[in-house]
Design an enzyme around this catalytic site. Sequence first.
Site, PDB file in Angstrom:
ATOM      1  N   HIS A  60     -15.204  -6.734   2.487  1.00 54.16           N
ATOM      2  CA  HIS A  60     -13.778  -6.870   2.775  1.00 54.16           C
ATOM      3  C   HIS A  60     -13.453  -8.357   3.006  1.00 54.16           C
ATOM      4  O   HIS A  60     -14.078  -8.987   3.851  1.00 54.16           O
ATOM      5  CB  HIS A  60     -13.469  -6.053   4.036  1.00 54.16           C
ATOM      6  N   HIS A  69      -5.715   2.968   0.106  1.00 50.80           N
ATOM      7  CA  HIS A  69      -5.490   2.702   1.537  1.00 50.80           C
ATOM      8  C   HIS A  69      -5.262   3.995   2.326  1.00 50.80           C
ATOM      9  O   HIS A  69      -4.407   4.046   3.226  1.00 50.80           O
ATOM     10  CB  HIS A  69      -4.331   1.713   1.727  1.00 50.80           C
ATOM     11  N   TYR A 105       0.837  -1.211   0.000  1.00 48.86           N
ATOM     12  CA  TYR A 105       0.000   0.000   0.000  1.00 48.86           C
ATOM     13  C   TYR A 105       0.866   1.254   0.000  1.00 48.86           C
ATOM     14  O   TYR A 105       1.715   1.430   0.870  1.00 48.86           O
ATOM     15  CB  TYR A 105      -0.923   0.012   1.211  1.00 48.86           C
TER      16      TYR A 105
END
Length: 440
Positions: free
Chosen positions: A348, A248, A193
């Site tokens: 998720h 993110h 990320y």
Amino acid sequence: MNRRDVLRSGGLAAAAALFSPPLRASDPDPTPRGLSPLKIAKVRPILTAPHGRIRFVVVKVETSEPGLYGLGCATFNQRPLAVKTAIEEYLDPFARGRDVDNIEDLWQVAYTSSYWRNGPVLNNALSGLDQALWDIKGKRANMPVYQLLGGKCRFAVPCYAHSSGRDLSQLEDSVRRNLERGFRYIRIQMGGYGSPHLSAQADFETAGFGLPVESHMEAGPYLRATPKMFEHIRTQCGPELELLHDIHERVEPLAAIQLCKELERYRPFFVEDPFPPEAIGYFRLLRQQTATPIAMGELFNSPHEWVGLIAERLIDFIRVHISQVGGLSVARKIATLAEWFQVRTAWHGPGDVSPVGHAANAHLDLAIHNFGIQEAIQFNQATHDVFPGMPTLKEGYLHVNEAPGWGVDLNEDLARKFPLPSDPGYWLPVRRRDGTAVRP
Ligand code: GCO
Ligand code: MG
């Protein structure tokens, strides 16, 4: 009406009545078989880590019928012991002796039993109980949970895979491997990320600020590299592949908006988490400037976070972490709300959701019309051994089995062989050059 009239009128209910007359309130015992009253005997957390450093928390609800139990996911990788305490000290005494069948009522009264609510620890505990009760209901009905939710809208659940690489050629190799495994939706990241490896100089490290394990990320290199990454993969791997990306929450809101605008020309399937939950006011600005599809929500715990975004059509995919919002009962309401606003789901589904939680994701995915995509993980063999019957990934699709409930069991003897790692599991800070911590 005779049989021929029934068939001519086409009335299904009438046709069914010919074969099985409905139960009436005046019948001597209108209670359908299999629903004799059952009580909750115990609510128990089981902690296990068969998949590397991931700390699964699963709740087992035992009932007054010996051998009948349910499983639910309460995994909160960064605070597993806090969830364990919430279950053992508060939820178990609260739930014991209550009726296993009234899931919604139990959810409502347990939710407000702390008076203050919507936090990650208590929501996870509640999810464990909630999902375990759905598992029990499926077992009592002798049906997989997706059947209780209305049955299948699709034969299996399309999933996206993760591809990552330190440079473009490593990333491309990873994308090609996922294509060979049958995935058609692939999330692309340049080495994790925010591509922390792209940021060279960390002045805070030299100055001895923070801890050596903490990482460094500058926004500039990431913001310049990401459109190039999309350009490369689109050019090399073609227009058919669906590309996803997770920001993110690592850059300032306006930088995230600029990035979403730049990525629009590569037609991403979605761009995820442009802002942290505290900055959701920016979604309106983002929407006014780009048609890049947006996915949001893995950090959400409260309805105050998702209701407005859905009802104002400010996002395209709602991606809450089902145990973090309080379980299946909440997620199915979110899906129903979202359907009327053309918002699709993308629950998720990282490694830090237990196999029971992945089963809950998949059963719901099968049964809702506004399913969008599912994030899924290839778990190791040890995890499959600890959780027999867990969903399986084949050719880019997640499959659940037809056993009643979630179809997933937990081998407790084996689970004990995988104790949690000794460190608490903190989410470690990412810092800017001067040491400022970035909020995920
Ligand atoms: C994703 C994620 C996760 C989270 C993790 C936090 O899969 O989209 O952002 O990898 O970072 O679940 O514990
Ligand atoms: Mg994410």
